[in-house]
Design an enzyme around this catalytic site. Structure first.
Site, PDB file in Angstrom:
ATOM      1  N   TYR A  64       0.822  -1.226   0.000  1.00 58.87           N
ATOM      2  CA  TYR A  64       0.000   0.000   0.000  1.00 58.87           C
ATOM      3  C   TYR A  64       0.848   1.264   0.000  1.00 58.87           C
ATOM      4  CZ  TYR A  64      -3.737  -3.114   1.573  1.00 58.87           C
ATOM      5  OH  TYR A  64      -4.647  -4.124   1.686  1.00 58.87           O
ATOM      6  N   TYR A  67     -14.406  -4.794   3.379  1.00 60.54           N
ATOM      7  CA  TYR A  67     -13.042  -5.221   3.064  1.00 60.54           C
ATOM      8  C   TYR A  67     -12.869  -6.661   3.530  1.00 60.54           C
ATOM      9  CZ  TYR A  67      -8.075  -5.811   2.703  1.00 60.54           C
ATOM     10  OH  TYR A  67      -6.838  -6.305   2.361  1.00 60.54           O
ATOM     11  N   LYS A  91      -5.337 -12.479  11.666  1.00 59.90           N
ATOM     12  CA  LYS A  91      -4.900 -11.365  12.530  1.00 59.90           C
ATOM     13  C   LYS A  91      -4.639 -11.796  13.987  1.00 59.90           C
ATOM     14  CE  LYS A  91      -6.046  -7.569   9.624  1.00 59.90           C
ATOM     15  NZ  LYS A  91      -7.156  -7.431   8.699  1.00 59.90           N
TER      16      LYS A  91
HETATM   17  C1  LIG Z   1      -7.294  -7.743   7.217  1.00 58.30           C
HETATM   18  C2  LIG Z   1      -8.589  -8.328   6.827  1.00 58.30           C
HETATM   19  C3  LIG Z   1      -8.678  -9.314   5.838  1.00 58.30           C
HETATM   20  C4  LIG Z   1      -7.481  -9.791   5.055  1.00 58.30           C
HETATM   21  O1  LIG Z   1      -6.523 -10.411   5.853  1.00 58.30           O
HETATM   22  P1  LIG Z   1      -5.007 -10.487   5.322  1.00 58.30           P
HETATM   23  O2  LIG Z   1      -4.330 -11.388   6.302  1.00 58.30           O
HETATM   24  O3  LIG Z   1      -4.488  -9.084   5.364  1.00 58.30           O
HETATM   25  O4  LIG Z   1      -5.034 -11.051   3.953  1.00 58.30           O
HETATM   26  C5  LIG Z   1      -9.922  -9.848   5.566  1.00 58.30           C
HETATM   27  N1  LIG Z   1     -11.015  -9.440   6.212  1.00 58.30           N
HETATM   28  C6  LIG Z   1     -10.972  -8.488   7.168  1.00 58.30           C
HETATM   29  C7  LIG Z   1     -12.227  -8.107   7.877  1.00 58.30           C
HETATM   30  C8  LIG Z   1      -9.761  -7.888   7.495  1.00 58.30           C
HETATM   31  O5  LIG Z   1      -9.724  -6.914   8.413  1.00 58.30           O
END
Ligand SMILES: *Cc1c(COP(=O)(O)O)cnc(C)c1O
Length: 442
Positions: free
Chosen positions: A31, A158, A279
């Site tokens: 990004y 997203y 995450k």
């Molecule tokens: C960050 C995120 C993703 C993507 O995860 P990555 O590990 O960055 O590919 C998908 N959905 C949500 C809600 C996110 O916050």
């Protein structure tokens, strides 16, 4: 000899350059417009809520290193479990073979997830977890011989950066170069008490043709920490469920305590058919994605017909080191002290939200558990927002606080080990920024 001299000179040159300088010769950052971006800060170590750079400057990690860290950096329990696992087994193929960390993690995780999650499918990150969920729902209906093909998602959603995940995400400047290559998805407005009847009618009309609905429960993260009405979402989900539409709760950001409850779906009555996680899953230590599903979905893939198999997998599926780390993080997460910390942070946020609400240039202060967000009033066009991002980055870097705005949205999303004193420093830095911003405008 000459080779040796050259090697030594290269080595000396490297020694003299900073990490940040060496980076600029070889790295392409995510990004990031590499032509105009300021030099990156070289991070050398982390402890608790603090990261330290190569000059020895310490930064408070107020956004959990892109929303992944939950117990703090270099947590001793996680480090110990990683080392123990590293001494035993690093990796093994996961088709036809299995191992202790993957099985134990699935056993411990499934009962704490929302709904009746029965199976764990491992992958590598959030985007892959979403890809797997989409492939599962699409093939689920094919395996059942029913012609449901449409996918539903929210505007401004997203769900990741791979093509399937991008397709179910809102179209924006981030997807523009690829829009022609994304598959068609029906996008819904976020529900609220006013538009709910119209939304229910819209879903009703799509009815039998819809395979699945993917959504970020309660908070749209990357879309700007947009928080929306839980009862309206619940009503929408119940309506989808009544129409046979599979519900995919993307808890990649909201999972593991961010919104107050263990999972955001815990605040709703309608259970999801699938959950995607990443995450916070490993406490922000290693990359891993998980897609879970109910027994009903899983059973639609059981057959003597090979074509009903879910043909998906990654080389590092269920990496034992990563599973061990996720297990260690889950143990810490389920300790009562973790929930206490989350309540403490939420209470601090509540008090600061009242202060924020009195500030000029602050709009729409909102909170969900440990996430606090607001907009900075710019009163000007988009180009100014870019300018604002530059100003904010520079300001917080100077204040040694890691905050990274989403457009003109500023938010705090800290690791749960952050102390009240550290939170106080973060809050103060924001008030100082607002004062400086006010002066800068006139
Ligand atoms: C960050 C995120 C993703 C993507 O995860 P990555 O590990 O960055 O590919 C998908 N959905 C949500 C809600 C996110 O916050």
């Amino acid at each position: 000899m000459r080779f040796f001299v050259v090697r030594t000179m290269v080595y000396i040159c490297r020694m003299q350059k900073t990490l940040s300088e060496r980076d600029q010769a070889v790295i392409w950052h995510p990004y990031t417009q590499m032509q105009t971006a300021p030099a990156p800060v070289g991070i050398v170590r982390g402890e608790g809520a603090v990261l330290e750079d190569e000059q020895g400057r310490q930064y408070i990690d107020a956004t959990s290193s892109w929303w992944v860290n939950i117990h703090g950096h270099a947590h001793p329990h996680i480090t110990q479990r990683l080392a123990e696992q590293a001494a035993v087994l690093h990796h093994s193929i996961f088709a036809g073979y299995t191992h202790e960390p993957a099985v134990t993690l699935a056993e411990r995780l499934l009962p704490v997830l929302p709904g009746c999650q029965a199976r764990v499918f491992y992958s590598d990150n959030g985007s892959t977890a979403v890809e797997v969920a989409l492939k599962m729902t699409i093939q689920y209906w094919q395996n059942k011989g029913l012609p449901r093909r449409k996918l539903l998602a929210f505007h401004n959603a997203y769900h990741g950066d791979t093509f399937g995940a991008m397709s179910v995400s809102g179209r924006s400047v981030f997807t523009r170069a690829f829009d022609d290559y994304l598959f068609e998805v029906t996008f819904l407005d976020l529900p609220n008490p006013e538009n709910l009847p119209a939304l229910l009618a819209q879903v009703g009309a799509l009815g039998e043709a819809t395979a699945a609905f993917i959504f970020e429960p309660l908070v749209q993260g990357a879309g700007g920490m947009v928080m929306y009405d839980a009862p309206s979402l619940d009503a929408l989900l119940a309506h989808c469920r009544a129409k046979g539409i599979l519900l995919i709760a993307d808890e990649i950001m909201t999972g593991f305590g961010r919104t107050g409850t263990n999972f955001a779906m815990d605040q709703l009555a309608t259970p999801p058919d699938m959950v995607t996680l990443s995450k916070g899953l490993t406490g922000g230590t290693m990359a891993m994605g998980i897609t879970t599903c109910t027994a009903e979905i899983y059973e639609a893939f059981l057959s003597t017909d090979k074509l009903k198999t879910l043909f998906h997998g990654h080389s590092f599926t269920a990496n034992p080191l990563t599973c061990a780390v996720a297990l260690a993080s889950l143990e810490l997460f389920l300790e009562p002290s973790c929930a206490e910390n989350r309540r403490r942070i939420a209470e601090q946020h509540r008090q600061f939200a009242e202060v924020l609400a009195t500030q000029d240039d602050v709009r729409n202060v909102r909170q969900a558990g440990t996430i606090l967000a607001f907009e900075i009033h710019t009163g000007e066009a988009d180009s100014y927002i870019n300018d604002l991002a530059g100003f904010l980055h520079a300001f917080f870097r100077e204040k040694r606080v890691m905050l990274r705005p989403l457009g003109n949205t500023l938010y705090i999303l800290p690791p749960y080990c952050i102390t009240n004193e550290q939170l106080g420093l973060v809050y103060n830095s924001i008030l100082e920024m607002l004062a400086a911003y006010g002066k800068r405008q006139v």
